[in-house]
Write an enzyme that holds these catalytic residues in place. Sequence first.
Site, PDB file in Angstrom:
ATOM      1  N   PHE A  26       0.830  -1.206   0.000  1.00 28.31           N
ATOM      2  CA  PHE A  26       0.000   0.000   0.000  1.00 28.31           C
ATOM      3  C   PHE A  26       0.876   1.272   0.000  1.00 28.31           C
ATOM      4  O   PHE A  26       0.909   2.027  -0.986  1.00 28.31           O
ATOM      5  CB  PHE A  26      -0.943  -0.075   1.216  1.00 28.31           C
ATOM      6  CG  PHE A  26      -1.483   1.229   1.696  1.00 28.31           C
ATOM      7  CD1 PHE A  26      -2.092   2.121   0.814  1.00 28.31           C
ATOM      8  CD2 PHE A  26      -1.386   1.579   3.037  1.00 28.31           C
ATOM      9  CE1 PHE A  26      -2.592   3.344   1.267  1.00 28.31           C
ATOM     10  CE2 PHE A  26      -1.884   2.783   3.499  1.00 28.31           C
ATOM     11  CZ  PHE A  26      -2.476   3.678   2.609  1.00 28.31           C
ATOM     12  N   THR A  50       1.825  -9.522   1.204  1.00 27.03           N
ATOM     13  CA  THR A  50       0.596  -8.711   1.248  1.00 27.03           C
ATOM     14  C   THR A  50       0.549  -7.718   0.091  1.00 27.03           C
ATOM     15  O   THR A  50      -0.482  -7.086  -0.129  1.00 27.03           O
ATOM     16  CB  THR A  50       0.498  -7.925   2.576  1.00 27.03           C
ATOM     17  OG1 THR A  50       1.701  -7.171   2.751  1.00 27.03           O
ATOM     18  CG2 THR A  50       0.301  -8.853   3.747  1.00 27.03           C
ATOM     19  N   ASP A  71      12.626 -11.972  -1.088  1.00 24.70           N
ATOM     20  CA  ASP A  71      12.262 -11.883   0.325  1.00 24.70           C
ATOM     21  C   ASP A  71      13.444 -11.273   1.078  1.00 24.70           C
ATOM     22  O   ASP A  71      14.560 -11.795   1.007  1.00 24.70           O
ATOM     23  CB  ASP A  71      11.967 -13.310   0.828  1.00 24.70           C
ATOM     24  CG  ASP A  71      11.335 -13.285   2.197  1.00 24.70           C
ATOM     25  OD1 ASP A  71      11.896 -12.642   3.109  1.00 24.70           O
ATOM     26  OD2 ASP A  71      10.261 -13.903   2.347  1.00 24.70           O
ATOM     27  N   THR A 105      11.270 -10.812   9.345  1.00 23.40           N
ATOM     28  CA  THR A 105      11.271  -9.736   8.349  1.00 23.40           C
ATOM     29  C   THR A 105      11.821  -8.457   8.961  1.00 23.40           C
ATOM     30  O   THR A 105      12.657  -7.765   8.356  1.00 23.40           O
ATOM     31  CB  THR A 105       9.846  -9.527   7.800  1.00 23.40           C
ATOM     32  OG1 THR A 105       9.477 -10.711   7.082  1.00 23.40           O
ATOM     33  CG2 THR A 105       9.767  -8.330   6.864  1.00 23.40           C
ATOM     34  N   ASN A 112      19.849  -7.244   6.899  1.00 21.12           N
ATOM     35  CA  ASN A 112      20.360  -7.415   5.529  1.00 21.12           C
ATOM     36  C   ASN A 112      20.453  -6.073   4.802  1.00 21.12           C
ATOM     37  O   ASN A 112      21.424  -5.788   4.089  1.00 21.12           O
ATOM     38  CB  ASN A 112      19.448  -8.356   4.734  1.00 21.12           C
ATOM     39  CG  ASN A 112      19.614  -9.807   5.169  1.00 21.12           C
ATOM     40  OD1 ASN A 112      20.695 -10.195   5.620  1.00 21.12           O
ATOM     41  ND2 ASN A 112      18.558 -10.606   5.051  1.00 21.12           N
ATOM     42  N   LYS A 118      25.624  -0.348   4.393  1.00 18.74           N
ATOM     43  CA  LYS A 118      27.019  -0.220   4.841  1.00 18.74           C
ATOM     44  C   LYS A 118      27.971  -0.410   3.658  1.00 18.74           C
ATOM     45  O   LYS A 118      28.919   0.345   3.471  1.00 18.74           O
ATOM     46  CB  LYS A 118      27.284  -1.284   5.918  1.00 18.74           C
ATOM     47  CG  LYS A 118      28.673  -1.253   6.487  1.00 18.74           C
ATOM     48  CD  LYS A 118      28.835  -2.378   7.504  1.00 18.74           C
ATOM     49  CE  LYS A 118      30.305  -2.633   7.756  1.00 18.74           C
ATOM     50  NZ  LYS A 118      30.583  -4.027   8.078  1.00 18.74           N
ATOM     51  N   TYR A 158       5.211  -7.957  15.906  1.00 15.76           N
ATOM     52  CA  TYR A 158       5.313  -6.726  15.102  1.00 15.76           C
ATOM     53  C   TYR A 158       5.980  -5.610  15.923  1.00 15.76           C
ATOM     54  O   TYR A 158       6.966  -5.018  15.482  1.00 15.76           O
ATOM     55  CB  TYR A 158       3.906  -6.311  14.675  1.00 15.76           C
ATOM     56  CG  TYR A 158       3.834  -5.106  13.770  1.00 15.76           C
ATOM     57  CD1 TYR A 158       4.258  -5.176  12.448  1.00 15.76           C
ATOM     58  CD2 TYR A 158       3.321  -3.893  14.236  1.00 15.76           C
ATOM     59  CE1 TYR A 158       4.171  -4.066  11.609  1.00 15.76           C
ATOM     60  CE2 TYR A 158       3.226  -2.788  13.397  1.00 15.76           C
ATOM     61  CZ  TYR A 158       3.650  -2.876  12.086  1.00 15.76           C
ATOM     62  OH  TYR A 158       3.559  -1.779  11.260  1.00 15.76           O
ATOM     63  N   TYR A 172      24.032   0.160  13.772  1.00 17.54           N
ATOM     64  CA  TYR A 172      24.793   0.288  12.510  1.00 17.54           C
ATOM     65  C   TYR A 172      25.247   1.737  12.317  1.00 17.54           C
ATOM     66  O   TYR A 172      26.334   1.986  11.768  1.00 17.54           O
ATOM     67  CB  TYR A 172      23.942  -0.175  11.312  1.00 17.54           C
ATOM     68  CG  TYR A 172      24.119  -1.640  10.986  1.00 17.54           C
ATOM     69  CD1 TYR A 172      23.516  -2.619  11.769  1.00 17.54           C
ATOM     70  CD2 TYR A 172      24.896  -2.054   9.903  1.00 17.54           C
ATOM     71  CE1 TYR A 172      23.681  -3.969  11.483  1.00 17.54           C
ATOM     72  CE2 TYR A 172      25.060  -3.402   9.610  1.00 17.54           C
ATOM     73  CZ  TYR A 172      24.456  -4.354  10.397  1.00 17.54           C
ATOM     74  OH  TYR A 172      24.626  -5.684  10.111  1.00 17.54           O
TER      75      TYR A 172
HETATM   76  P1  NAD Z   1       1.467  -3.530   3.208  1.00 23.06           P
HETATM   77  O1  NAD Z   1       1.192  -4.856   3.841  1.00 23.06           O
HETATM   78  O2  NAD Z   1       0.520  -3.062   2.171  1.00 23.06           O
HETATM   79  O3  NAD Z   1       2.926  -3.497   2.586  1.00 23.06           O
HETATM   80  C1  NAD Z   1       3.990  -4.268   3.047  1.00 23.06           C
HETATM   81  C2  NAD Z   1       4.741  -4.806   1.835  1.00 23.06           C
HETATM   82  O4  NAD Z   1       5.889  -5.536   2.284  1.00 23.06           O
HETATM   83  C3  NAD Z   1       3.915  -5.774   0.992  1.00 23.06           C
HETATM   84  O5  NAD Z   1       4.045  -5.450  -0.366  1.00 23.06           O
HETATM   85  C4  NAD Z   1       4.513  -7.145   1.309  1.00 23.06           C
HETATM   86  O6  NAD Z   1       4.331  -8.081   0.291  1.00 23.06           O
HETATM   87  C5  NAD Z   1       5.959  -6.765   1.553  1.00 23.06           C
HETATM   88  N1  NAD Z   1       6.701  -7.724   2.382  1.00 23.06           N
HETATM   89  C6  NAD Z   1       6.325  -8.242   3.583  1.00 23.06           C
HETATM   90  N2  NAD Z   1       7.276  -9.060   4.051  1.00 23.06           N
HETATM   91  C7  NAD Z   1       8.292  -9.053   3.124  1.00 23.06           C
HETATM   92  C8  NAD Z   1       9.542  -9.720   3.044  1.00 23.06           C
HETATM   93  N3  NAD Z   1       9.952 -10.554   4.008  1.00 23.06           N
HETATM   94  N4  NAD Z   1      10.304  -9.483   1.958  1.00 23.06           N
HETATM   95  C9  NAD Z   1       9.900  -8.664   0.967  1.00 23.06           C
HETATM   96  N5  NAD Z   1       8.712  -8.003   0.995  1.00 23.06           N
HETATM   97  C10 NAD Z   1       7.920  -8.200   2.071  1.00 23.06           C
HETATM   98  O7  NAD Z   1       1.552  -2.488   4.407  1.00 23.06           O
HETATM   99  P2  NAD Z   1       1.747  -0.910   4.415  1.00 23.06           P
HETATM  100  O8  NAD Z   1       0.643  -0.346   5.180  1.00 23.06           O
HETATM  101  O9  NAD Z   1       2.038  -0.417   3.061  1.00 23.06           O
HETATM  102  O10 NAD Z   1       3.051  -0.776   5.313  1.00 23.06           O
HETATM  103  C11 NAD Z   1       4.334  -0.484   4.767  1.00 23.06           C
HETATM  104  C12 NAD Z   1       5.331  -0.295   5.908  1.00 23.06           C
HETATM  105  O11 NAD Z   1       4.932   0.791   6.734  1.00 23.06           O
HETATM  106  C13 NAD Z   1       5.474  -1.523   6.813  1.00 23.06           C
HETATM  107  O12 NAD Z   1       6.815  -1.659   7.173  1.00 23.06           O
HETATM  108  C14 NAD Z   1       4.648  -1.144   8.012  1.00 23.06           C
HETATM  109  O13 NAD Z   1       5.109  -1.784   9.185  1.00 23.06           O
HETATM  110  C15 NAD Z   1       4.851   0.361   8.082  1.00 23.06           C
HETATM  111  N6  NAD Z   1       3.734   1.023   8.782  1.00 23.06           N
HETATM  112  C16 NAD Z   1       2.522   1.163   8.165  1.00 23.06           C
HETATM  113  C17 NAD Z   1       1.487   1.766   8.859  1.00 23.06           C
HETATM  114  C18 NAD Z   1       0.128   1.986   8.234  1.00 23.06           C
HETATM  115  O14 NAD Z   1      -0.752   2.506   8.920  1.00 23.06           O
HETATM  116  N7  NAD Z   1      -0.119   1.662   6.988  1.00 23.06           N
HETATM  117  C19 NAD Z   1       1.676   2.200  10.166  1.00 23.06           C
HETATM  118  C20 NAD Z   1       2.913   2.012  10.754  1.00 23.06           C
HETATM  119  C21 NAD Z   1       3.954   1.436  10.048  1.00 23.06           C
END
Ligand code: NAD
Length: 322
Positions: A26, A50, A71, A105, A112, A118, A158, A172
């Site tokens: 998203f 997702t 991944d 993750t 990673n 780095k 989480y 880091y």
């Molecule tokens: P989302 O689930 O739509 O996007 C997360 C993306 O990461 C997805 O495309 C998923 O396929 C990918 N992903 C998950 N695990 C992975 C892995 N191991 N390797 C490669 N890709 C992987 O969620 P979002 O709302 O777009 O959130 C994006 C980021 O922002 C996240 O890190 C989330 O923790 C952070 N965040 C979002 C919100 C919110 O309200 N939307 C709030 C706080 C933090």
Amino acid sequence: MVASAPADASLLPMSHISLVTGGAGFIGSHLCEKLLDQGDHVICVDNFFTGRRKNIQHLLENRSFELIRHDITDPIKLEVDRIYNMACPASPVHYQFNPIKTMKTSVLGTMNLLGLAKRTGARLLQASTSEVYGDPEVHPQPESYRGNVNPIGIRACYDEGKRAAETLCFDYHRMHDVDIRVIRIFNTYGPRMDPADGRVVSNFIVQALKGEDITIYGDGTQTRSFCYVDDLVNGILSFMRAEDETGPLNLGNDGEFTVQQLAEEVVRLTGSESRIVYQPLPQDDPTRRKPDLSLARKVINYEISVPLKEGLKKTIEYFRHL
Ligand code: NAD
Ligand code: UDP
């Protein structure tokens, strides 16, 4: 016709080779779009847990856009100078689906990418979260607040994963001088949210549009502060441009609403006849949340331009056309 003279190159924003992990998700997909608009070459890495291909379908023809299915818990070797680490499932339903993978993750994945930063000297932005404050005892939450997280609860994979990722970023930075930007994102919503990912804004809108019951968990008095995705992405881009800052920096919208108010607003804006029903509150659900945005306003002149009502209207239109 004479073409107008090119602008003074020194005044143009410098373009970068930007890696966006979670770029098919998203927020990540909006970020990829804005980075391309500002002239960056964008490498989107996603494992599609997702994320969805259709979020980035319109970017695939762009010669400055590359997509890699990968991944982040496995290392990756790329030459980049900006890294936006957005990869991580963000909705409780998805991050609790495989909590061990969620923790991997955040911890292995971030490690990673810090290793990549780095090696390449890239600047790395880490998408942390308001969840690092847990169920906060300080309100609103400033960055100096250390939080109230249950380390063994169902949200811990989480919350603690993201806290450990912040720790890694700062270690880091201290040990290897990696150039970090840590942001704490508060509840963000907008077009391209997965309609089935269980977050409150998408759930309520989808339920209202289908005429189904709107499910409030608990009595609806818990609060959240909802940020429209464009405001968040503008904040991310500004912070990435800022020099000599590491964060952590809160980003979001500081308008605070109860979940009951949100449900009523969605019903009003959709003209739905859905009933509001009440279901049990999940364990460790934070009772209130609102960012203190003083630091963001000071450091990046952060401004919010989309109030909740406007953002909801745009999001409702998106879901209506799905
Ligand atoms: P989302 O689930 O739509 O996007 C997360 C993306 O990461 C997805 O495309 C998923 O396929 C990918 N992903 C998950 N695990 C992975 C892995 N191991 N390797 C490669 N890709 C992987 O969620 P979002 O709302 O777009 O959130 C994006 C980021 O922002 C996240 O890190 C989330 O923790 C952070 N965040 C979002 C919100 C919110 O309200 N939307 C709030 C706080 C933090
Ligand atoms: N929530 C709700 N009904 C839903 C989905 C969520 O009442 O259908 C509540 C949830 O219990 C929480 C708030 O809305 O109090 C925000 O939930 P979300 O999952 O969007 O985000 P988070 O809890 O991570 O802030």
